[in-house]
Design a protein around this motif. Structure first.
Motif, PDB file in Angstrom:
ATOM      1  N   ALA A   1      -2.236  -4.776   2.330  1.00  0.00           N
ATOM      2  CA  ALA A   1      -1.393  -3.693   1.820  1.00  0.00           C
ATOM      3  C   ALA A   1      -0.488  -3.130   2.906  1.00  0.00           C
ATOM      4  O   ALA A   1       0.629  -2.686   2.632  1.00  0.00           O
ATOM      5  CB  ALA A   1      -2.261  -2.584   1.223  1.00  0.00           C
ATOM      6  N   PHE A   2      -0.968  -3.135   4.143  1.00  0.00           N
ATOM      7  CA  PHE A   2      -0.172  -2.590   5.241  1.00  0.00           C
ATOM      8  C   PHE A   2       0.108  -3.643   6.332  1.00  0.00           C
ATOM      9  O   PHE A   2       0.609  -3.291   7.408  1.00  0.00           O
ATOM     10  CB  PHE A   2      -0.865  -1.359   5.836  1.00  0.00           C
ATOM     11  CG  PHE A   2      -1.079  -0.263   4.831  1.00  0.00           C
ATOM     12  CD1 PHE A   2      -0.009   0.504   4.392  1.00  0.00           C
ATOM     13  CD2 PHE A   2      -2.331  -0.026   4.280  1.00  0.00           C
ATOM     14  CE1 PHE A   2      -0.181   1.496   3.431  1.00  0.00           C
ATOM     15  CE2 PHE A   2      -2.520   0.963   3.318  1.00  0.00           C
ATOM     16  CZ  PHE A   2      -1.450   1.725   2.898  1.00  0.00           C
TER      17      PHE A   2
ATOM     18  N   ILE B   1       4.849   7.706  -3.775  1.00  0.00           N
ATOM     19  CA  ILE B   1       4.796   8.533  -4.991  1.00  0.00           C
ATOM     20  C   ILE B   1       3.993   9.810  -4.730  1.00  0.00           C
ATOM     21  O   ILE B   1       4.364  10.904  -5.155  1.00  0.00           O
ATOM     22  CB  ILE B   1       4.184   7.717  -6.160  1.00  0.00           C
ATOM     23  CG1 ILE B   1       5.123   6.553  -6.538  1.00  0.00           C
ATOM     24  CG2 ILE B   1       3.907   8.608  -7.361  1.00  0.00           C
ATOM     25  CD1 ILE B   1       4.533   5.549  -7.525  1.00  0.00           C
ATOM     26  N   LYS B   2       2.910   9.667  -3.983  1.00  0.00           N
ATOM     27  CA  LYS B   2       2.052  10.827  -3.712  1.00  0.00           C
ATOM     28  C   LYS B   2       2.659  11.763  -2.666  1.00  0.00           C
ATOM     29  O   LYS B   2       2.384  12.971  -2.678  1.00  0.00           O
ATOM     30  CB  LYS B   2       0.668  10.354  -3.291  1.00  0.00           C
ATOM     31  CG  LYS B   2      -0.113   9.765  -4.468  1.00  0.00           C
ATOM     32  CD  LYS B   2      -1.486   9.255  -4.078  1.00  0.00           C
ATOM     33  CE  LYS B   2      -2.253   8.800  -5.327  1.00  0.00           C
ATOM     34  NZ  LYS B   2      -3.494   8.066  -4.989  1.00  0.00           N
TER      35      LYS B   2
ATOM     36  N   GLY C   1       0.805  -1.224   0.000  1.00  0.00           N
ATOM     37  CA  GLY C   1       0.000   0.000   0.000  1.00  0.00           C
ATOM     38  C   GLY C   1       0.833   1.268   0.000  1.00  0.00           C
ATOM     39  O   GLY C   1       0.307   2.365  -0.221  1.00  0.00           O
ATOM     40  N   SER C   2       2.127   1.116   0.227  1.00  0.00           N
ATOM     41  CA  SER C   2       3.012   2.272   0.279  1.00  0.00           C
ATOM     42  C   SER C   2       3.614   2.650  -1.062  1.00  0.00           C
ATOM     43  O   SER C   2       4.263   3.690  -1.172  1.00  0.00           O
ATOM     44  CB  SER C   2       4.126   2.029   1.299  1.00  0.00           C
ATOM     45  OG  SER C   2       3.599   2.109   2.618  1.00  0.00           O
ATOM     46  N   VAL C   3       3.411   1.833  -2.073  1.00  0.00           N
ATOM     47  CA  VAL C   3       3.859   2.215  -3.418  1.00  0.00           C
ATOM     48  C   VAL C   3       3.213   3.547  -3.769  1.00  0.00           C
ATOM     49  O   VAL C   3       3.882   4.549  -4.069  1.00  0.00           O
ATOM     50  CB  VAL C   3       3.443   1.150  -4.466  1.00  0.00           C
ATOM     51  CG1 VAL C   3       3.770   1.630  -5.865  1.00  0.00           C
ATOM     52  CG2 VAL C   3       4.103  -0.195  -4.178  1.00  0.00           C
ATOM     53  N   ASP C   4       1.908   3.549  -3.733  1.00  0.00           N
ATOM     54  CA  ASP C   4       1.117   4.731  -4.072  1.00  0.00           C
ATOM     55  C   ASP C   4       1.429   5.904  -3.142  1.00  0.00           C
ATOM     56  O   ASP C   4       1.568   7.051  -3.587  1.00  0.00           O
ATOM     57  CB  ASP C   4      -0.366   4.357  -3.963  1.00  0.00           C
ATOM     58  CG  ASP C   4      -1.296   5.483  -4.347  1.00  0.00           C
ATOM     59  OD1 ASP C   4      -1.421   5.755  -5.546  1.00  0.00           O
ATOM     60  OD2 ASP C   4      -1.882   6.107  -3.438  1.00  0.00           O
ATOM     61  N   ILE C   5       1.544   5.611  -1.854  1.00  0.00           N
ATOM     62  CA  ILE C   5       1.749   6.683  -0.864  1.00  0.00           C
ATOM     63  C   ILE C   5       3.100   7.362  -1.048  1.00  0.00           C
ATOM     64  O   ILE C   5       3.200   8.596  -0.975  1.00  0.00           O
ATOM     65  CB  ILE C   5       1.611   6.114   0.564  1.00  0.00           C
ATOM     66  CG1 ILE C   5       0.163   5.675   0.806  1.00  0.00           C
ATOM     67  CG2 ILE C   5       2.022   7.153   1.609  1.00  0.00           C
ATOM     68  CD1 ILE C   5      -0.070   4.972   2.136  1.00  0.00           C
TER      69      ILE C   5
ATOM     70  N   TRP D   1      -8.102  -5.871   1.171  1.00  0.00           N
ATOM     71  CA  TRP D   1      -6.958  -5.274   0.469  1.00  0.00           C
ATOM     72  C   TRP D   1      -6.097  -4.458   1.434  1.00  0.00           C
ATOM     73  O   TRP D   1      -4.865  -4.584   1.443  1.00  0.00           O
ATOM     74  CB  TRP D   1      -7.437  -4.370  -0.687  1.00  0.00           C
ATOM     75  CG  TRP D   1      -6.282  -3.793  -1.436  1.00  0.00           C
ATOM     76  CD1 TRP D   1      -5.618  -4.359  -2.481  1.00  0.00           C
ATOM     77  CD2 TRP D   1      -5.608  -2.552  -1.160  1.00  0.00           C
ATOM     78  NE1 TRP D   1      -4.572  -3.554  -2.862  1.00  0.00           N
ATOM     79  CE2 TRP D   1      -4.550  -2.447  -2.086  1.00  0.00           C
ATOM     80  CE3 TRP D   1      -5.806  -1.534  -0.219  1.00  0.00           C
ATOM     81  CZ2 TRP D   1      -3.681  -1.340  -2.088  1.00  0.00           C
ATOM     82  CZ3 TRP D   1      -4.943  -0.438  -0.222  1.00  0.00           C
ATOM     83  CH2 TRP D   1      -3.901  -0.344  -1.153  1.00  0.00           C
TER      84      TRP D   1
ATOM     85  N   VAL E   1      -3.009  14.262  -2.499  1.00  0.00           N
ATOM     86  CA  VAL E   1      -2.396  15.004  -1.393  1.00  0.00           C
ATOM     87  C   VAL E   1      -2.242  14.117  -0.149  1.00  0.00           C
ATOM     88  O   VAL E   1      -3.226  13.688   0.454  1.00  0.00           O
ATOM     89  CB  VAL E   1      -3.227  16.243  -1.026  1.00  0.00           C
ATOM     90  CG1 VAL E   1      -2.572  16.985   0.139  1.00  0.00           C
ATOM     91  CG2 VAL E   1      -3.364  17.162  -2.234  1.00  0.00           C
ATOM     92  N   MET E   2      -1.022  13.851   0.235  1.00  0.00           N
ATOM     93  CA  MET E   2      -0.725  13.046   1.419  1.00  0.00           C
ATOM     94  C   MET E   2      -0.374  13.997   2.568  1.00  0.00           C
ATOM     95  O   MET E   2       0.489  14.861   2.415  1.00  0.00           O
ATOM     96  CB  MET E   2       0.449  12.099   1.156  1.00  0.00           C
ATOM     97  CG  MET E   2       0.173  11.031   0.105  1.00  0.00           C
ATOM     98  SD  MET E   2      -1.066   9.783   0.619  1.00  0.00           S
ATOM     99  CE  MET E   2      -2.539  10.356  -0.262  1.00  0.00           C
TER     100      MET E   2
END
Lengths: 131, 131, 131, 131
Positions: free
Chosen positions: B62-63, A54-55, A48-52, B58, A91-92
């Motif tokens: 993911a985490f 990058i963001k 789940g941190s791939v996306d995070i 998911w 936006v993170m």
């Protein structure tokens, strides 16, 4: 302007720090346009941190701020509460993103995700220092 | 690697628990990549929980965390507040998702939605125990 | 009204057919509201077909038509070309979705994805026949 | 299971090929779950190809097929026309994605974007050969 070679040096420094603290991370580097230059997911880092990651890089460049600081402004009751609903979810608002500067000017950003907020920020700082 | 037969056994155990507490549920099982293996909506369970159960599974993979615990970290003022804006809306930050482990390694996750947070978590635990 | 027990019987019949032709499939059953009742991904079936099977079931009920027939209307130059841009990407315009009927009335749909269009349709028919 | 070290070797081989043909590329490698392991954008490569390279890798794993071949099946009149509307826009139906195989089993995929379809495919092949 950040080149791919710079991004790789930044990522290598961040990976070294992540290995030192024993927490696998996702690490991303964006350019002055906020666009991704390079990303790595270390073995066993969160999916789940791939996306995070990058963001977080995008966010830090988009507002020229560490996401750790944006987090403060974005809590319930504070001036930017709700900003995470903007920009189509990019936006993170938690620690791990840091702007990359050259001669006092923001030229890109690094985003790190995979551990606690403090860990993510520390790894991002190690990466940013390598520019 | 979780097979469909495993997912069905997990779902059956979760359904049994849901029937015992008298609350119809949506139950989903995802694999190590976070991808759905199987889902059921028990008769009279909420329509809106189809999506939630799948996304809780998911999120837990993911985490590598129970969504019940991620909920704590994600409240305003805490370190992961805002994480639910990431991953295109797939991050669920309330109880009902639990990682599935084999030999101490996360190999997938179960997601349950249809009742109170405590009920969802209890049903997910019953399912996870059947792996 | 289709119950979970019906959906499971339909899925079992579809799985049997898929096993006979030697092609692992994703199989989904939706109710009269187009909402998912149950889904299974057979071992080694395509990951990308999880979403497609669910959406084929939705599409077949949404327009009370086999997606095989909707496909004809939706090719370039035909009357429904472009319909796949509607409904937030939920409209699938290739074979594998079939409405489920009771006493001449559509009460739900089955969606199958994992092989050629002809295979998907054949497996969906086997499932539909079990209602 | 593909590790980060494997992904880097694959990317290095793809970059070498891209440099030989004089076309900067975006290159992405995904694992068996379709999740991104690593991505690079070579200097001067298209910004719009960041997303495309990542999605080509996902698509190739999701359907265990080269996107070059999926392209054929997805033209108007063919059996998978409309598949690009599924999976929330993640399905890429033009050349540049190739499954990565070990012992005849798909263990991930590479996605390349930045030039003509033929160039993207050639660079992806060079990368895939390095696994």
């Amino acid at each position: 302007m950040i080149q791919l070679a710079d991004a790789r040096r930044i990522i290598a420094a961040a990976e070294k720090k992540a290995a030192e603290i024993g927490q696998p991370m996702n690490i991303a580097v964006a350019d002055a346009g906020g666009n991704l230059i390079a990303h790595v997911r270390m073995d066993n880092a969160w999916l789940g941190s791939v996306d995070i990651s990058i963001k977080k890089a995008w966010t830090s460049r988009a507002f020229d701020i560490a996401t750790k600081d944006l987090a403060d402004h974005s809590q319930s009751g504070n001036q930017f509460f709700g900003i995470h609903a903007s920009n189509d979810g990019k936006v993170m608002i938690f620690a791990g993103g840091i702007p990359l500067k050259q001669d006092g000017k923001v030229v890109g950003a690094i985003g790190v995700s995979g551990g606690s907020g403090a860990q993510d920020h520390a790894v991002a700082e190690a990466g940013a220092a390598a520019l």
